[in-house]
Structure formats: C-alpha cells, structure tokens
Design a protein around this motif. Structure first.
Motif, PDB file in Angstrom:
ATOM      1  N   ILE A  25      -8.765   4.052  -1.621  1.00  0.00           N
ATOM      2  CA  ILE A  25      -8.462   4.588  -0.296  1.00  0.00           C
ATOM      3  C   ILE A  25      -7.756   5.921  -0.491  1.00  0.00           C
ATOM      4  O   ILE A  25      -6.599   5.973  -0.930  1.00  0.00           O
ATOM      5  CB  ILE A  25      -7.573   3.635   0.530  1.00  0.00           C
ATOM      6  N   GLY A  26      -8.448   6.988  -0.240  1.00  0.00           N
ATOM      7  CA  GLY A  26      -7.855   8.322  -0.382  1.00  0.00           C
ATOM      8  C   GLY A  26      -7.387   8.641  -1.783  1.00  0.00           C
ATOM      9  O   GLY A  26      -6.381   9.321  -1.971  1.00  0.00           O
ATOM     10  N   GLY A  27      -8.114   8.150  -2.799  1.00  0.00           N
ATOM     11  CA  GLY A  27      -7.781   8.485  -4.179  1.00  0.00           C
ATOM     12  C   GLY A  27      -6.833   7.528  -4.860  1.00  0.00           C
ATOM     13  O   GLY A  27      -6.474   7.753  -6.029  1.00  0.00           O
ATOM     14  N   LYS A  28      -6.426   6.459  -4.182  1.00  0.00           N
ATOM     15  CA  LYS A  28      -5.523   5.477  -4.785  1.00  0.00           C
ATOM     16  C   LYS A  28      -6.022   4.068  -4.456  1.00  0.00           C
ATOM     17  O   LYS A  28      -6.625   3.851  -3.394  1.00  0.00           O
ATOM     18  CB  LYS A  28      -4.101   5.640  -4.263  1.00  0.00           C
ATOM     19  N   PRO A  29      -5.747   3.089  -5.332  1.00  0.00           N
ATOM     20  CA  PRO A  29      -6.122   1.710  -5.010  1.00  0.00           C
ATOM     21  C   PRO A  29      -5.409   1.221  -3.755  1.00  0.00           C
ATOM     22  O   PRO A  29      -4.263   1.619  -3.473  1.00  0.00           O
ATOM     23  CB  PRO A  29      -5.667   0.921  -6.238  1.00  0.00           C
ATOM     24  N   MET A  30      -6.064   0.356  -3.007  1.00  0.00           N
ATOM     25  CA  MET A  30      -5.494  -0.153  -1.759  1.00  0.00           C
ATOM     26  C   MET A  30      -4.098  -0.742  -1.962  1.00  0.00           C
ATOM     27  O   MET A  30      -3.179  -0.488  -1.180  1.00  0.00           O
ATOM     28  CB  MET A  30      -6.408  -1.207  -1.152  1.00  0.00           C
ATOM     29  N   VAL A  31      -3.924  -1.538  -3.005  1.00  0.00           N
ATOM     30  CA  VAL A  31      -2.634  -2.194  -3.212  1.00  0.00           C
ATOM     31  C   VAL A  31      -1.516  -1.179  -3.469  1.00  0.00           C
ATOM     32  O   VAL A  31      -0.357  -1.416  -3.117  1.00  0.00           O
ATOM     33  CB  VAL A  31      -2.728  -3.229  -4.357  1.00  0.00           C
ATOM     34  N   ILE A  32      -1.856  -0.038  -4.037  1.00  0.00           N
ATOM     35  CA  ILE A  32      -0.857   1.015  -4.249  1.00  0.00           C
ATOM     36  C   ILE A  32      -0.481   1.655  -2.915  1.00  0.00           C
ATOM     37  O   ILE A  32       0.689   1.974  -2.667  1.00  0.00           O
ATOM     38  CB  ILE A  32      -1.383   2.079  -5.235  1.00  0.00           C
ATOM     39  N   ARG A  33      -1.439   1.818  -2.023  1.00  0.00           N
ATOM     40  CA  ARG A  33      -1.133   2.318  -0.675  1.00  0.00           C
ATOM     41  C   ARG A  33      -0.168   1.362   0.032  1.00  0.00           C
ATOM     42  O   ARG A  33       0.763   1.793   0.725  1.00  0.00           O
ATOM     43  CB  ARG A  33      -2.419   2.464   0.141  1.00  0.00           C
ATOM     44  N   VAL A  34      -0.390   0.056  -0.145  1.00  0.00           N
ATOM     45  CA  VAL A  34       0.517  -0.931   0.458  1.00  0.00           C
ATOM     46  C   VAL A  34       1.909  -0.796  -0.140  1.00  0.00           C
ATOM     47  O   VAL A  34       2.920  -0.789   0.580  1.00  0.00           O
ATOM     48  CB  VAL A  34      -0.023  -2.353   0.244  1.00  0.00           C
ATOM     49  N   ALA A  35       1.981  -0.684  -1.463  1.00  0.00           N
ATOM     50  CA  ALA A  35       3.273  -0.577  -2.139  1.00  0.00           C
ATOM     51  C   ALA A  35       4.024   0.684  -1.704  1.00  0.00           C
ATOM     52  O   ALA A  35       5.260   0.661  -1.569  1.00  0.00           O
ATOM     53  CB  ALA A  35       3.069  -0.578  -3.653  1.00  0.00           C
ATOM     54  N   GLU A  36       3.304   1.776  -1.487  1.00  0.00           N
ATOM     55  CA  GLU A  36       3.956   3.006  -1.021  1.00  0.00           C
ATOM     56  C   GLU A  36       4.569   2.816   0.355  1.00  0.00           C
ATOM     57  O   GLU A  36       5.681   3.310   0.630  1.00  0.00           O
ATOM     58  CB  GLU A  36       2.945   4.152  -1.015  1.00  0.00           C
ATOM     59  N   GLN A  37       3.873   2.107   1.237  1.00  0.00           N
ATOM     60  CA  GLN A  37       4.434   1.813   2.561  1.00  0.00           C
ATOM     61  C   GLN A  37       5.671   0.936   2.425  1.00  0.00           C
ATOM     62  O   GLN A  37       6.695   1.177   3.085  1.00  0.00           O
ATOM     63  CB  GLN A  37       3.381   1.116   3.436  1.00  0.00           C
ATOM     64  N   ALA A  38       5.583  -0.074   1.571  1.00  0.00           N
ATOM     65  CA  ALA A  38       6.714  -0.981   1.378  1.00  0.00           C
ATOM     66  C   ALA A  38       7.931  -0.248   0.808  1.00  0.00           C
ATOM     67  O   ALA A  38       9.069  -0.540   1.186  1.00  0.00           O
ATOM     68  CB  ALA A  38       6.305  -2.125   0.461  1.00  0.00           C
ATOM     69  N   ALA A  39       7.683   0.695  -0.081  1.00  0.00           N
ATOM     70  CA  ALA A  39       8.787   1.435  -0.696  1.00  0.00           C
ATOM     71  C   ALA A  39       9.561   2.267   0.327  1.00  0.00           C
ATOM     72  O   ALA A  39      10.741   2.566   0.131  1.00  0.00           O
ATOM     73  CB  ALA A  39       8.247   2.336  -1.806  1.00  0.00           C
ATOM     74  N   GLN A  40       8.904   2.631   1.433  1.00  0.00           N
ATOM     75  CA  GLN A  40       9.562   3.415   2.471  1.00  0.00           C
ATOM     76  C   GLN A  40      10.386   2.561   3.431  1.00  0.00           C
ATOM     77  O   GLN A  40      11.058   3.088   4.316  1.00  0.00           O
ATOM     78  CB  GLN A  40       8.515   4.192   3.269  1.00  0.00           C
ATOM     79  N   SER A  41      10.342   1.236   3.252  1.00  0.00           N
ATOM     80  CA  SER A  41      11.040   0.334   4.174  1.00  0.00           C
ATOM     81  C   SER A  41      12.523   0.200   3.883  1.00  0.00           C
ATOM     82  O   SER A  41      13.267  -0.381   4.673  1.00  0.00           O
ATOM     83  CB  SER A  41      10.398  -1.053   4.112  1.00  0.00           C
ATOM     84  N   GLY A  42      12.954   0.703   2.738  1.00  0.00           N
ATOM     85  CA  GLY A  42      14.352   0.539   2.333  1.00  0.00           C
ATOM     86  C   GLY A  42      14.572  -0.676   1.459  1.00  0.00           C
ATOM     87  O   GLY A  42      15.725  -1.032   1.161  1.00  0.00           O
TER      88      GLY A  42
END
Length: 272
Positions: A25-42
């Motif tokens: 998804i946009g140059g990164k694996p889907m699970v990494i996109r999920v992890a990036e969102q999670a990392a922004q949660s605090g």
C-alpha cells in the motif's frame, strides 16, 4: 497518566487476500501502515504479532518490533494473550488490539479506547462504536451492532438489527408509519422509538493483560458461536465491556480486493 501497549495480530493466511499483511500500500506492506498509525496513538510500545517469518522480516526492515507466535491460534485475542505472556506484562497493563488489516485506523481512536479502559476500572475490555445512519447498514449481517446500558457498557452485540423497535418495524412492513431508519440514525415511530439510536461496533479492543490470561480459560459460549462474535464470550461469563462512542465512522479496513484498491488510492494522494 495513561500508558498502554498496542499489539497488531498479523496472520499470513487469508482466504480472500493471501499474504494480506504484506500486500503493498503506497510502497509499504499493509501491516507497516497499521503500525505507523498505531505509533501515532501515544502507545508506549507497538508490537506486530505474527506466525510467518516474512512478516517478521518486514517489521525489522521498517524498524518495528515484532514477535513470532503460534500458528494455531483460534483468534487474534489468543495471539495477543501469547504476546502478553512473552513480554511478562503485569495484570494492569493495558493492551490494545489493532487489526493488521486496518491501515487507516485513526490514532486518536486507538488512544480513546485505551483511555476508556483506563478510566473504567470495573471493565475488563473497552471497545468503540458509532451511530448507524442508513438502513442498509442496519440490516447488513456483516455490520455488527451493539446496545449499551446507562453506564455505557455493552449489553449485547449482534449481527441482527438491535434494538428492534417492534411497532416501527411492523408499521414499515405494512406500509404504515415512519421508515425504520432516518438520516439521523434514529429508528422507529412514536416518541420513545424515535430516540433510539442504533450503534455499529468498531472492532478495536483494549484489554488488561490479566484478563487476557483469563480469557483463554473461559469456555466458549453458545451465543458466541451462533453470532460468530468472540466478545460475547466475555459478556456471557459476566465480564463488562465498556464502549466509547466515536463521532464518525473510521475508514474501512481491507477485507477484499476492492478495499485494497481503495486504500492504495488514498495512500497515493500527496501527503501520504
């Protein structure tokens, strides 16, 4: 002060989308996109929990922590319980389950679910919901509905429309009275039934690590098996599930090829 961990169950096998966590998804694996969102949660820690070495390698390549878990887990909850045991987290540690196919999950919603559990000591689990605004969703068995008590705890979850405004639906079936669903998400005819709001469950959960250890020892419930909803096991055994109400519906996860194309289009936009 709120402290919590996020675990992302990422099972390699998928009937409709094989190898789903690794789909680009946009140059990164889907699970990494999920992890990036999670990392922004605090969250103080984000861990990808998988059963496949390729997902472990992808996490390492993108500097995310990951761990191997058994391949025979019946649910994501069981996989998260294994991670909690591996990490040695104390009973009061708050752990949020973020599904590995939710690349657009709002970080604020992850934090809100963790905060709800933190603020409600009597609950074993916290989750989220939002108002349903259309009849198609109300009647769709893939859209899970919930009803709450006066304290904001779940009374039940179902794939059927709940609550069921008897008079309104009878009038609708015979062509009398109001439509069962209005644009405001209210259902029914009559003053009391107009004030009933149908709620769609959002599949995001926060647990205490102590409950995760208990969950695996609970016998499956008939209602859980009938509805194919594992959260009903906790309700059946008397555990409280607190529910935070989101203002808006979060973006859809990726379950089908069409969902995948929509996510790819969104991440192809400038700024993503």
């Amino acid at each position: 002060m709120l402290t919590f961990r996020v675990v992302i169950p990422a099972r390699f096998a998928s009937t409709r989308l094989p190898g789903k966590p690794l789909l680009d998804i946009g140059g990164k694996p889907m699970v990494i996109r999920v992890a990036e969102q999670a990392a922004q949660s605090g969250a103080q820690q984000v861990i990808i929990a998988t059963d496949h070495p390729s997902i472990l390698a992808a996490a390492a390549q993108h500097d995310f922590q990951a761990c191997m878990t058994r391949s025979d887990h019946a649910s994501g909850t069981d996989r998260i319980a294994e991670v909690a045991a591996q990490q040695g987290w104390g009973d009061d540690t708050i752990v949020v389950n973020v599904q590995g196919d939710e690349p657009l999950v709002p970080p604020g919603l992850i934090r809100a679910v963790a905060q709800h559990l933190h603020d409600h000591a009597g609950c074993a689990i916290a989750t989220a919901c939002h108002a349903i605004h259309d009849e198609a969703s109300m009647r769709n068995p893939n859209v899970v509905k919930t009803v709450l008590d006066k304290h904001g705890n779940a009374l039940y979850f179902s794939r059927a429309p709940i609550p069921w405004p008897r008079d309104a639906f009878m009038d609708s079936a015979t062509g009398r009275g109001d439509s069962p669903s209005s644009p405001q998400g209210k259902v029914g005819s009559g003053e009391s039934q107009r004030n009933i709001e149908m709620l769609r469950h959002i599949g995001l959960y926060a647990y205490r690590a102590g409950f995760l250890r208990t969950y695996g020892q609970l016998a499956p419930a008939a209602i859980e098996q009938a509805e194919s909803l594992e959260q009903l096991r906790a309700l059946y055994h008397g555990y409280k599930i607190g529910v935070t109400i989101a203002t808006d519906a979060p973006p859809a996860g990726v379950d089908t090829e069409r969902d995948l194309q929509v996510a790819r289009q969104l991440f192809a936009r400038p700024g993503n």
